[in-house]
Design a protein around this motif. Structure first.
Motif: not given
Length: 452
Positions: A300-308, A331-333
């Motif tokens: 995960l990445f960032g405070e928003d917990c983006n899925v990578t 899927t993630a960009p």
């Protein structure tokens, strides 16, 4: 032939972006930067990489081919009889490639790669087709991606087509013995092109010497072997009331979502490049996940917990859009350059856009979407019954279903029909048919074998 110019990001300094807005701004600035056509080493008087100059030395001490699924194969240490190497210097350019017996090579203790991680690599496979032919799958994409990785780590450039020829030459030489026509269905060898800086100067500087090499390795089929023990909560551990609770056996991958203090990649960094520096630092988190009974880390990445990404693989979900109720393959960009542009990922997206935008038998059509999504989006979809399936995709695991995600004390069970989700199963089948020659396709590159 002069390679085309490659976009590479500028240095991001020493601080890690903490907000998505700042990270996006940093990445946009980095993408504007263009390096010279040959990674800053450009000089028309230097020799280019040229596979036609390749010399050959026959191995005189050939080794036995290990049995499929033997301890030797599972150990991932056995390589074929030959390898290809090519040396580069800043004063002369590329020397003639050598196809020669596999074995160790020496570098100085001060070599740049040992101190500053100046290396990159690729991963692809050689397949023995259902028709008995050897094939590669979209090797040009791996070779072009390796150029981008070299650009990011200040290693010398090359013509991607010449690297592809070197790979094909090695596969043609060792394929007949190490991947014989009698091989079981679904057999393959793993191909590892690598470039390291062998520059013996200890100072922190752009490398002046490098070694490019290609090896073939015996590798287990990880898409068929998800043997990690189940987490205690899934194996019948005691619940909060002290009673034992038995849950179903897990068929797919079990992922442990990363913590706030663990980041795999960030905008302005090098997550998009296949560098060893992307993998070594992740081994601690991976080890912790394995110790707790999970297969991989869901990064995960960032405070928003983006899925990578899932481990070293790209991650996909199929869910029903909350607003439109239409099915989406998400899927993630690649826009922030923290996601590796996987060849399997690109192929899944290409096939899905070509074939899944209309119904396939009993399967409903899907909209293919590359966008940011968070762990909270995934939890909401699961809670509302909109989550259809999830899977990881990459060279090692191929297309592997995900059946469980652990996120900060909560376990999300992902629906799986049988051994895998219906969409993952269909996409995997389409890809496999191309790789093994059941479907004639331009992505499948035939390799003409050389008799030993």
């Amino acid at each position: 032939m002069t390679p085309a110019s490659l976009p590479t990001p500028e240095s991001s300094g020493t601080s890690t972006p903490t907000s998505t807005t700042a990270a996006s701004s940093l990445t946009a600035a980095g993408i504007k930067h263009q390096q010279p056509a040959t990674n800053g080493h450009g000089d028309s008087s230097l020799s280019p990489l040229d596979a036609s100059r390749m010399t050959f030395t026959q191995c005189t001490t050939p080794r036995e081919v290990p049995e499929p699924n033997s301890p030797e194969v599972m150990a991932q240490k056995t390589c074929t009889d030959h390898m290809v190497t090519a040396r580069w210097t800043s004063t002369s350019g590329w020397e003639a490639p050598e196809l020669k017996p596999y074995g160790p090579f020496s570098i100085m203790p001060t070599a740049s790669v040992l101190h500053y991680a100046t290396e990159c690599f690729e991963g692809l496979k050689l397949y023995r087709g259902h028709d008995g032919k050897l094939r590669l799958f979209r090797p040009s994409r791996n070779c072009e991606r390796m150029r981008r990785s070299c650009a990011r780590i200040a290693l010398p450039d090359f013509d991607a087509k010449e690297l592809e020829k070197m790979i094909i030459a090695l596969c043609a030489r060792d394929g007949a013995k190490w991947l014989p026509a009698s091989s079981a269905e679904g057999s393959f060898l793993y191909i590892r092109p690598t470039m390291i800086s062998t520059d013996p100067a200890l100072g922190v500087q752009r490398p002046k010497e490098a070694l490019l090499y290609v090896i073939l390795a015996c590798f287990p089929d990880m898409s068929r072997s998800l043997a990690t023990p189940a987490p205690p909560a899934l194996a019948g551990a005691a619940n909060g009331n002290g009673h034992s609770e038995t849950k179903k056996e897990i068929q797919g991958l079990k992922l442990l979502a990363s913590n706030e203090d663990s980041i795999r990649a960030w905008p302005g960094g090098f997550g998009y490049a296949k560098l060893g520096a992307n993998y070594g630092p992740s081994l601690v988190a991976q080890g912790e996940a394995r110790a707790r009974g999970f297969d991989q880390v869901l990064w995960l990445f960032g405070e928003d917990c983006n899925v990578t990404e899932a481990g070293a693989s790209n991650f996909f979900v199929v869910w029903r859009n909350k607003s439109t109720s239409k099915l989406e393959l998400v899927t993630a960009p690649l826009t922030e350059r923290i996601i590796l542009e996987g060849v399997t990922r690109a192929s899944i997206l290409d096939l899905a856009r070509e074939r899944l935008t209309k119904a396939q038998g009993s399967l409903e059509s899907v909209e293919v979407v590359e966008r940011k999504f968070t762990m909270h989006d995934l939890l909401e979809a699961a809670d509302e019954g909109r989550l259809v399936e999830a899977f990881a995709a990459g060279t090692a695991f191929f297309v592997a279903p995900v059946e469980l995600i652990h996120f900060r004390g909560r376990e999300v069970e992902v629906p799986v029909q049988g051994e895998t989700g219906d969409y993952a199963k269909m996409l995997k089948s389409w890809l496999s048919n191309i790789m093994y020659g059941k479907e004639a396709h331009e992505w499948g590159v035939e390799v003409e074998e050389v008799e030993a």
